[in-house]
Write a protein that holds these residues in place. Structure first.
Motif, PDB file in Angstrom:
ATOM      1  N   UNK A  50       0.849  -1.375  -0.129  1.00 42.03           N
ATOM      2  CA  UNK A  50      -0.055  -0.116   0.118  1.00 42.03           C
ATOM      3  C   UNK A  50       0.805   1.818  -0.084  1.00 42.03           C
ATOM      4  N   UNK A  51       1.853   1.819   0.835  1.00 39.00           N
ATOM      5  CA  UNK A  51       2.757   2.819   1.290  1.00 39.00           C
ATOM      6  C   UNK A  51       4.078   3.029   0.022  1.00 39.00           C
ATOM      7  N   UNK A  52       3.879   1.746  -0.880  1.00 39.61           N
ATOM      8  CA  UNK A  52       4.535   1.583  -2.705  1.00 39.61           C
ATOM      9  C   UNK A  52       3.705   2.217  -3.363  1.00 39.61           C
ATOM     10  N   UNK A  54       1.393   4.292  -3.077  1.00 42.15           N
ATOM     11  CA  UNK A  54       0.818   6.250  -2.669  1.00 42.15           C
ATOM     12  C   UNK A  54       1.778   6.690  -3.123  1.00 42.15           C
ATOM     13  N   UNK A  55       3.385   5.938  -2.627  1.00 42.44           N
ATOM     14  CA  UNK A  55       4.453   6.840  -3.407  1.00 42.44           C
ATOM     15  C   UNK A  55       4.646   6.611  -4.700  1.00 42.44           C
ATOM     16  N   UNK A  56       4.287   5.731  -5.465  1.00 42.93           N
ATOM     17  CA  UNK A  56       4.507   5.803  -6.787  1.00 42.93           C
ATOM     18  C   UNK A  56       3.217   6.752  -7.164  1.00 42.93           C
ATOM     19  N   UNK A  57       1.691   6.608  -7.165  1.00 40.97           N
ATOM     20  CA  UNK A  57       1.099   7.901  -7.442  1.00 40.97           C
ATOM     21  C   UNK A  57       1.328   9.126  -7.075  1.00 40.97           C
ATOM     22  N   UNK A  58       2.025   9.588  -6.093  1.00 42.85           N
ATOM     23  CA  UNK A  58       1.905  10.475  -5.642  1.00 42.85           C
ATOM     24  C   UNK A  58       3.304  11.328  -6.834  1.00 42.85           C
ATOM     25  N   UNK A  83       8.338   2.377   0.030  1.00 43.54           N
ATOM     26  CA  UNK A  83       8.096   1.809   0.663  1.00 43.54           C
ATOM     27  C   UNK A  83       8.150   2.256   2.365  1.00 43.54           C
ATOM     28  N   UNK A  84       8.591   3.063   2.439  1.00 42.41           N
ATOM     29  CA  UNK A  84       9.034   4.113   4.150  1.00 42.41           C
ATOM     30  C   UNK A  84       8.521   5.519   3.058  1.00 42.41           C
ATOM     31  N   UNK A  85       7.933   5.562   3.974  1.00 40.39           N
ATOM     32  CA  UNK A  85       7.104   7.174   4.042  1.00 40.39           C
ATOM     33  C   UNK A  85       7.669   8.525   4.556  1.00 40.39           C
ATOM     34  N   UNK A  86       8.924   9.675   4.072  1.00 38.71           N
ATOM     35  CA  UNK A  86       9.386  10.879   5.487  1.00 38.71           C
ATOM     36  C   UNK A  86       8.153  11.555   5.821  1.00 38.71           C
ATOM     37  N   UNK A  87       7.365  11.138   6.813  1.00 35.15           N
ATOM     38  CA  UNK A  87       6.413  11.923   7.644  1.00 35.15           C
ATOM     39  C   UNK A  87       4.928  10.788   7.001  1.00 35.15           C
ATOM     40  N   UNK A  88       3.806  12.110   6.235  1.00 28.15           N
ATOM     41  CA  UNK A  88       3.209  11.038   6.277  1.00 28.15           C
ATOM     42  C   UNK A  88       2.294  10.658   5.231  1.00 28.15           C
TER      43      UNK A  88
END
Length: 206
Positions: A50-52, A54-58, A83-88
């Motif tokens: 899920x996090x990855x 989200x990172x890709x979409x952003x 897979x690791x976001x700095x912040x939210x």
């Protein structure tokens, strides 16, 4: 269907701004619905969490913003998300969508073509905008389905996204941006537009 198909461009011209806005809402709402313990869940993009996703979409939205003249683009490779976001994740997506929306706001209504970060380069403005929206909307669906949220897609939005996708997605499959089409058991006439879009993008409707 060709990306310069006149009928497609004409059909998308009056709605592309609304399609973008709806897709951005879908992405932000889906990400906002992710619980803190759901970032590592498997998504319909089977190789990404899920996090990855989200990172890709952003990152993709930041890339669109940059080519349209806003911001510096993503500081990471959207196709190799850590897979690791700095912040939210919510803040990451909010910033990316904000930059992309600001960039599209600078595009005049009578602009015939705009640059894109896609291998296609410049595309007719309505097609480029709806392809940008498609990226946000389909990843909103990925996140929502992975985390047990309702689908953010409806048949009206899916119809506009599918119109743009049919002219532009095929060349992108060779780079792994989309999986092969998933064949439907039912006839096309009995398949909901949302399901038709998802299958065209290599996803199994849930």
């Amino acid at each position: 269907m060709n990306t310069t198909d006149t009928a497609t461009v004409t059909a998308l011209q009056p709605v592309w701004r609304e399609v973008l806005a709806a897709s951005y809402r879908a992405l932000e709402n889906s990400v906002a619905g992710v619980r803190d313990d759901e970032g590592d869940k498997v998504t319909p993009c089977s190789e990404w969490t899920v996090t990855q996703v989200i990172q890709h979409a952003a990152g993709d939205q930041l890339a669109y913003a940059k080519v349209l003249g806003i911001g510096d683009g993503p500081a990471y490779d959207p196709f190799s998300p850590s897979g690791a976001v700095d912040g939210s994740s919510v803040a990451l997506v909010k910033d990316a969508v904000g930059q992309a929306a600001a960039a599209w706001a600078t595009v005049p209504d009578d602009s015939e073509t705009v640059p894109t970060p896609l291998p296609h380069g410049d595309l007719p403005t309505p097609v480029a905008a709806v392809m940008c929206a498609l990226d946000a909307a389909v990843h909103a669906w990925d996140v929502a389905i992975a985390t047990g949220q309702p689908s953010p897609l409806d048949n009206e939005l899916a119809g506009h996204l599918l119109a743009a996708a049919r002219g532009t997605v095929e060349p992108l499959r060779q780079w792994g941006a989309y999986a092969p089409v998933v064949e439907a058991a039912d006839s096309p006439s009995s398949t909901p537009v949302v399901d038709e879009l998802l299958r065209y993008l290599g996803r199994v409707p849930r």
